[in-house]
Design a protein around this motif. Structure first.
Motif, PDB file in Angstrom:
ATOM      1  N   ASP A 182      42.096   6.382  60.297  1.00  0.00           N
ATOM      2  CA  ASP A 182      43.208   6.940  61.064  1.00  0.00           C
ATOM      3  C   ASP A 182      43.405   8.414  60.727  1.00  0.00           C
ATOM      4  O   ASP A 182      42.669   8.994  59.927  1.00  0.00           O
ATOM      5  CB  ASP A 182      44.491   6.126  60.859  1.00  0.00           C
ATOM      6  CG  ASP A 182      45.086   6.256  59.483  1.00  0.00           C
ATOM      7  OD1 ASP A 182      44.492   6.921  58.620  1.00  0.00           O
ATOM      8  OD2 ASP A 182      46.175   5.696  59.260  1.00  0.00           O
ATOM      9  N   ALA A 183      44.383   9.028  61.357  1.00  0.00           N
ATOM     10  CA  ALA A 183      44.612  10.465  61.209  1.00  0.00           C
ATOM     11  C   ALA A 183      44.988  10.854  59.784  1.00  0.00           C
ATOM     12  O   ALA A 183      44.768  11.982  59.369  1.00  0.00           O
ATOM     13  CB  ALA A 183      45.692  10.931  62.183  1.00  0.00           C
ATOM     14  N   ILE A 228      44.864   5.562  67.532  1.00  0.00           N
ATOM     15  CA  ILE A 228      43.984   6.651  67.163  1.00  0.00           C
ATOM     16  C   ILE A 228      43.467   7.319  68.421  1.00  0.00           C
ATOM     17  O   ILE A 228      43.357   6.696  69.477  1.00  0.00           O
ATOM     18  CB  ILE A 228      42.805   6.180  66.283  1.00  0.00           C
ATOM     19  CG1 ILE A 228      41.959   5.135  67.006  1.00  0.00           C
ATOM     20  CG2 ILE A 228      43.280   5.645  64.961  1.00  0.00           C
ATOM     21  CD1 ILE A 228      40.713   4.750  66.252  1.00  0.00           C
ATOM     22  N   ASP A 287      39.756   8.673  64.051  1.00  0.00           N
ATOM     23  CA  ASP A 287      40.675   9.498  64.823  1.00  0.00           C
ATOM     24  C   ASP A 287      40.134  10.916  64.873  1.00  0.00           C
ATOM     25  O   ASP A 287      39.575  11.424  63.895  1.00  0.00           O
ATOM     26  CB  ASP A 287      42.053   9.482  64.167  1.00  0.00           C
ATOM     27  CG  ASP A 287      43.138   9.999  65.083  1.00  0.00           C
ATOM     28  OD1 ASP A 287      43.033  11.177  65.506  1.00  0.00           O
ATOM     29  OD2 ASP A 287      44.079   9.254  65.368  1.00  0.00           O
TER      30      ASP A 287
END
Length: 140
Positions: free
Chosen positions: A66-67, A44, A107
């Protein structure tokens, strides 16, 4: 009369060279296999900040976003992306300790809604010591 061969009896000795080799190999094995840096298994990119904050000495509970907007509590993924599943997973890992510090590592490319969902779930569970992990801004 004592008749003998004239030889001095052998003295027992302990050979430490092989013991030192074994201990040295164990030390090398432990140094190579031990990680001294807390690294996340997820890749991330943290957002940047200009200020720095002090880190608490207690072991924090880590919530990763996370993204793609998936949630991870420590290294375990929360299978559903809704707030109820996230709260259940956090409560399972944290137990009854609501004074434990929590670090949210989101992220920089993650959807803002995923971060808000994580913060809201922590607030509803009663956590008050919540911080968001960032990286320092690179100075030219």
């Amino acid at each position: 009369m004592k008749l003998g061969s004239g030889r001095v009896p052998d003295e027992p000795e302990i050979n430490l060279v092989s013991l030192i080799d074994v201990v040295f190999c164990l030390i090398i094995f432990l140094v190579v296999t031990t990680t001294f840096d807390h690294r996340s298994a997820l890749k991330i990119v943290l957002p940047t900040t200009q200020s720095s904050a002090e880190v608490d000495a207690a072991e924090p509970l880590t919530v990763l976003v996370d993204a793609d907007g998936r949630f991870f509590i420590g290294s375990n993924e929360v299978l559903k992306r809704d707030a109820t599943s996230l709260k259940e997973a956090i409560a399972r890992v944290a137990g009854s300790d609501r004074e434990r510090p929590v670090v949210v590592r989101a992220d920089a490319r993650a959807d803002t809604q995923a971060l808000i969902t994580a913060m809201d779930a922590l607030g509803q569970l009663g956590f008050t010591r919540i911080s968001i992990a960032t990286t320092p801004e690179a100075r030219p």
